[in-house]
Scaffold this motif. Structure first.
Motif, PDB file in Angstrom:
ATOM      1  N   GLU A 105      37.261  38.618 -22.259  1.00  0.00           N
ATOM      2  CA  GLU A 105      36.303  39.532 -21.632  1.00  0.00           C
ATOM      3  C   GLU A 105      36.807  40.967 -21.645  1.00  0.00           C
ATOM      4  OE1 GLU A 105      33.306  39.388 -17.844  1.00  0.00           O
ATOM      5  OE2 GLU A 105      35.356  38.656 -17.524  1.00  0.00           O
ATOM      6  N   MET A 106      38.080  41.174 -21.370  1.00  0.00           N
ATOM      7  CA  MET A 106      38.656  42.523 -21.400  1.00  0.00           C
ATOM      8  C   MET A 106      38.640  43.085 -22.817  1.00  0.00           C
ATOM      9  SD  MET A 106      41.877  41.912 -18.794  1.00  0.00           S
ATOM     10  CE  MET A 106      42.518  43.574 -18.928  1.00  0.00           C
ATOM     11  N   GLU A 107      38.873  42.215 -23.782  1.00  0.00           N
ATOM     12  CA  GLU A 107      38.849  42.638 -25.188  1.00  0.00           C
ATOM     13  C   GLU A 107      37.455  43.145 -25.572  1.00  0.00           C
ATOM     14  OE1 GLU A 107      41.005  43.608 -28.263  1.00  0.00           O
ATOM     15  OE2 GLU A 107      41.977  42.072 -27.031  1.00  0.00           O
ATOM     16  N   LEU A 108      36.439  42.445 -25.134  1.00  0.00           N
ATOM     17  CA  LEU A 108      35.069  42.829 -25.468  1.00  0.00           C
ATOM     18  C   LEU A 108      34.638  44.098 -24.740  1.00  0.00           C
ATOM     19  CD1 LEU A 108      33.232  39.368 -25.495  1.00  0.00           C
ATOM     20  CD2 LEU A 108      34.524  40.499 -27.308  1.00  0.00           C
ATOM     21  N   ALA A 109      35.212  44.335 -23.567  1.00  0.00           N
ATOM     22  CA  ALA A 109      34.840  45.514 -22.775  1.00  0.00           C
ATOM     23  C   ALA A 109      35.578  46.775 -23.224  1.00  0.00           C
ATOM     24  CB  ALA A 109      35.129  45.254 -21.294  1.00  0.00           C
ATOM     25  N   PHE A 110      36.670  46.598 -23.939  1.00  0.00           N
ATOM     26  CA  PHE A 110      37.561  47.729 -24.239  1.00  0.00           C
ATOM     27  C   PHE A 110      36.854  48.868 -24.980  1.00  0.00           C
ATOM     28  CE2 PHE A 110      40.705  49.820 -27.052  1.00  0.00           C
ATOM     29  CZ  PHE A 110      41.547  50.335 -26.084  1.00  0.00           C
ATOM     30  N   ARG A 125      26.078  44.749 -23.516  1.00  0.00           N
ATOM     31  CA  ARG A 125      26.675  44.533 -24.835  1.00  0.00           C
ATOM     32  C   ARG A 125      27.509  43.253 -24.862  1.00  0.00           C
ATOM     33  NH1 ARG A 125      28.466  50.139 -27.915  1.00  0.00           N
ATOM     34  NH2 ARG A 125      26.549  51.316 -27.498  1.00  0.00           N
ATOM     35  N   ILE A 126      28.264  43.034 -23.788  1.00  0.00           N
ATOM     36  CA  ILE A 126      29.088  41.824 -23.732  1.00  0.00           C
ATOM     37  C   ILE A 126      28.210  40.576 -23.691  1.00  0.00           C
ATOM     38  CG2 ILE A 126      30.720  40.517 -22.320  1.00  0.00           C
ATOM     39  CD1 ILE A 126      32.011  43.196 -21.542  1.00  0.00           C
ATOM     40  N   SER A 127      27.179  40.595 -22.866  1.00  0.00           N
ATOM     41  CA  SER A 127      26.287  39.432 -22.748  1.00  0.00           C
ATOM     42  C   SER A 127      25.637  39.106 -24.078  1.00  0.00           C
ATOM     43  CB  SER A 127      25.204  39.699 -21.693  1.00  0.00           C
ATOM     44  OG  SER A 127      25.775  39.840 -20.411  1.00  0.00           O
ATOM     45  N   GLU A 128      25.227  40.141 -24.803  1.00  0.00           N
ATOM     46  CA  GLU A 128      24.548  39.926 -26.082  1.00  0.00           C
ATOM     47  C   GLU A 128      25.487  39.273 -27.100  1.00  0.00           C
ATOM     48  OE1 GLU A 128      22.350  42.461 -29.671  1.00  0.00           O
ATOM     49  OE2 GLU A 128      22.858  43.457 -27.775  1.00  0.00           O
ATOM     50  N   VAL A 129      26.714  39.780 -27.180  1.00  0.00           N
ATOM     51  CA  VAL A 129      27.628  39.249 -28.192  1.00  0.00           C
ATOM     52  C   VAL A 129      28.161  37.864 -27.796  1.00  0.00           C
ATOM     53  CG1 VAL A 129      29.850  40.203 -27.380  1.00  0.00           C
ATOM     54  CG2 VAL A 129      29.411  39.964 -29.827  1.00  0.00           C
ATOM     55  N   VAL A 130      28.307  37.615 -26.515  1.00  0.00           N
ATOM     56  CA  VAL A 130      28.724  36.288 -26.051  1.00  0.00           C
ATOM     57  C   VAL A 130      27.682  35.249 -26.452  1.00  0.00           C
ATOM     58  CG1 VAL A 130      29.012  34.869 -23.986  1.00  0.00           C
ATOM     59  CG2 VAL A 130      30.233  37.033 -24.188  1.00  0.00           C
ATOM     60  N   GLU A 131      26.413  35.595 -26.298  1.00  0.00           N
ATOM     61  CA  GLU A 131      25.327  34.700 -26.710  1.00  0.00           C
ATOM     62  C   GLU A 131      25.305  34.544 -28.223  1.00  0.00           C
ATOM     63  OE1 GLU A 131      22.072  32.163 -26.198  1.00  0.00           O
ATOM     64  OE2 GLU A 131      23.314  33.083 -24.633  1.00  0.00           O
ATOM     65  N   ALA A 157      33.519  39.996 -32.353  1.00  0.00           N
ATOM     66  CA  ALA A 157      32.723  40.343 -31.175  1.00  0.00           C
ATOM     67  C   ALA A 157      33.112  41.709 -30.607  1.00  0.00           C
ATOM     68  CB  ALA A 157      32.887  39.267 -30.104  1.00  0.00           C
ATOM     69  N   SER A 158      34.406  42.017 -30.635  1.00  0.00           N
ATOM     70  CA  SER A 158      34.858  43.311 -30.102  1.00  0.00           C
ATOM     71  C   SER A 158      34.366  44.466 -30.959  1.00  0.00           C
ATOM     72  CB  SER A 158      36.382  43.337 -29.979  1.00  0.00           C
ATOM     73  OG  SER A 158      37.002  43.349 -31.250  1.00  0.00           O
ATOM     74  N   LEU A 159      34.196  44.236 -32.264  1.00  0.00           N
ATOM     75  CA  LEU A 159      33.598  45.265 -33.119  1.00  0.00           C
ATOM     76  C   LEU A 159      32.115  45.429 -32.803  1.00  0.00           C
ATOM     77  CD1 LEU A 159      34.983  44.969 -36.762  1.00  0.00           C
ATOM     78  CD2 LEU A 159      35.875  46.269 -34.843  1.00  0.00           C
ATOM     79  N   ILE A 160      31.453  44.316 -32.528  1.00  0.00           N
ATOM     80  CA  ILE A 160      30.020  44.384 -32.234  1.00  0.00           C
ATOM     81  C   ILE A 160      29.765  45.151 -30.941  1.00  0.00           C
ATOM     82  CG2 ILE A 160      27.960  43.016 -31.710  1.00  0.00           C
ATOM     83  CD1 ILE A 160      29.082  40.853 -33.602  1.00  0.00           C
ATOM     84  N   THR A 161      30.636  44.996 -29.939  1.00  0.00           N
ATOM     85  CA  THR A 161      30.453  45.765 -28.700  1.00  0.00           C
ATOM     86  C   THR A 161      30.740  47.247 -28.913  1.00  0.00           C
ATOM     87  OG1 THR A 161      32.712  45.308 -27.878  1.00  0.00           O
ATOM     88  CG2 THR A 161      30.952  43.805 -27.185  1.00  0.00           C
ATOM     89  N   LEU A 162      31.550  47.577 -29.909  1.00  0.00           N
ATOM     90  CA  LEU A 162      31.753  48.982 -30.272  1.00  0.00           C
ATOM     91  C   LEU A 162      30.498  49.544 -30.930  1.00  0.00           C
ATOM     92  CD1 LEU A 162      33.502  51.525 -30.786  1.00  0.00           C
ATOM     93  CD2 LEU A 162      34.403  50.375 -32.832  1.00  0.00           C
ATOM     94  N   HIS A 190      22.006  38.947 -37.917  1.00  0.00           N
ATOM     95  CA  HIS A 190      21.500  39.712 -36.772  1.00  0.00           C
ATOM     96  C   HIS A 190      21.840  41.193 -36.915  1.00  0.00           C
ATOM     97  CE1 HIS A 190      20.555  40.785 -32.619  1.00  0.00           C
ATOM     98  NE2 HIS A 190      21.747  41.345 -32.542  1.00  0.00           N
ATOM     99  N   LEU A 191      23.069  41.499 -37.297  1.00  0.00           N
ATOM    100  CA  LEU A 191      23.463  42.899 -37.453  1.00  0.00           C
ATOM    101  C   LEU A 191      22.622  43.593 -38.515  1.00  0.00           C
ATOM    102  CD1 LEU A 191      27.353  42.546 -37.209  1.00  0.00           C
ATOM    103  CD2 LEU A 191      25.834  43.583 -35.514  1.00  0.00           C
ATOM    104  N   LYS A 192      22.304  42.867 -39.568  1.00  0.00           N
ATOM    105  CA  LYS A 192      21.443  43.444 -40.607  1.00  0.00           C
ATOM    106  C   LYS A 192      20.077  43.818 -40.038  1.00  0.00           C
ATOM    107  CE  LYS A 192      19.526  42.573 -45.194  1.00  0.00           C
ATOM    108  NZ  LYS A 192      19.461  41.684 -46.358  1.00  0.00           N
ATOM    109  N   THR A 193      19.511  42.960 -39.184  1.00  0.00           N
ATOM    110  CA  THR A 193      18.208  43.279 -38.577  1.00  0.00           C
ATOM    111  C   THR A 193      18.308  44.466 -37.629  1.00  0.00           C
ATOM    112  OG1 THR A 193      18.423  41.811 -36.634  1.00  0.00           O
ATOM    113  CG2 THR A 193      17.564  40.840 -38.673  1.00  0.00           C
ATOM    114  N   GLN A 194      19.516  44.743 -37.146  1.00  0.00           N
ATOM    115  CA  GLN A 194      19.741  45.892 -36.259  1.00  0.00           C
ATOM    116  C   GLN A 194      20.088  47.155 -37.046  1.00  0.00           C
ATOM    117  OE1 GLN A 194      19.309  45.588 -32.755  1.00  0.00           O
ATOM    118  NE2 GLN A 194      18.394  43.719 -33.588  1.00  0.00           N
ATOM    119  N   ALA A 195      19.849  47.127 -38.351  1.00  0.00           N
ATOM    120  CA  ALA A 195      20.086  48.273 -39.249  1.00  0.00           C
ATOM    121  C   ALA A 195      21.554  48.656 -39.346  1.00  0.00           C
ATOM    122  CB  ALA A 195      19.244  49.478 -38.826  1.00  0.00           C
ATOM    123  N   LYS A 196      22.420  47.663 -39.227  1.00  0.00           N
ATOM    124  CA  LYS A 196      23.834  47.889 -39.489  1.00  0.00           C
ATOM    125  C   LYS A 196      24.115  47.613 -40.971  1.00  0.00           C
ATOM    126  CE  LYS A 196      24.733  48.550 -35.096  1.00  0.00           C
ATOM    127  NZ  LYS A 196      25.069  49.902 -34.576  1.00  0.00           N
TER     128      LYS A 196
END
Length: 220
Positions: A105-110, A125-131, A157-162, A190-196
């Protein structure tokens, strides 16, 4: 969603002056919402290429580089690494090189904490990536006790929260069980649909079908 572009033009790279060039004459553009797959045998320069794209070479790893890396026509070489990371971030092959904090959790929040986001946005952001990556059961676990596959998914996941514009994934499927590969593939889609935009290296054919385009370093 905004349309962004990454432009790469590598004329040459070698680790030492007068030594053989490891990368030469590699040029491409990638738009956000697209996936580029870099393939080639182990040792052909895939990781080196990603390090050039995100400027780890030459900012952290020294070498003789003649290249241009632009995002939205802005040369990023002169930007500090923390600003570059918000535009383009790398998931390394070995997760132990990137996991820095005591628990998942701390890693994802960093990253979002360092972006000074609100607590509500950080939690979102954390909730979304955890799911997305099915991390519910490991959220409170210490990172050093995770399995190799759990470490790789946590790093992703930590990159996705960034939430950079472009993701560089270096052999992301390597060492993962089939269930984790399914989660990885789902997250990439999913990231592709988010225009990443995503640049993925793979020396197998595990992720080839996700690519909009490919570059084969063995045949340049």
């Amino acid at each position: 969603m905004s349309n962004h572009s990454l432009q790469l033009d590598i004329k040459s790279f070698s680790f030492e002056e007068n030594s053989k060039s490891l990368l030469h004459n590699i040029k491409f553009s990638l738009h956000s919402g697209k996936i580029l797959l870099i393939k080639g045998k182990s040792g052909c320069g895939k990781t080196t290429l990603l390090n050039v794209i995100c400027t780890i070479i030459p900012k952290v790893i020294e070498g003789i580089l003649n290249a241009s890396v632009k995002i939205d026509n802005e040369e990023i070489a002169d930007l500090p690494l923390n600003r570059i990371a918000q535009k383009i971030s790398l998931m390394m092959q070995e997760p132990d090189r990137q996991l820095l904090l005591p628990n998942v959790e701390m890693e994802l929040a960093f990253a979002p904490e360092n972006l000074c986001l609100t607590q509500s946005e950080i939690s979102s952001r954390i909730s979304e990536v955890v799911e997305l990556l099915n991390l519910q059961n490991i959220l409170k676990l210490e990172t050093h006790k995770l399995s190799y596959g759990q470490k790789k998914l946590t790093t992703f996941a930590s990159l996705i929260t960034l939430s950079p514009i472009f993701f560089l994934l270096d052999e992301p499927a390597a060492g993962l069980a089939s269930q984790s590969i399914d989660l990885l593939r789902s997250a990439i889609k999913h990231l592709k649909t988010q225009a990443k935009g995503l640049i993925i290296t793979d020396h197998t054919d595990t992720l080839f079908d996700l690519a909009d385009s490919t570059i084969d370093l063995d045949n340049l």
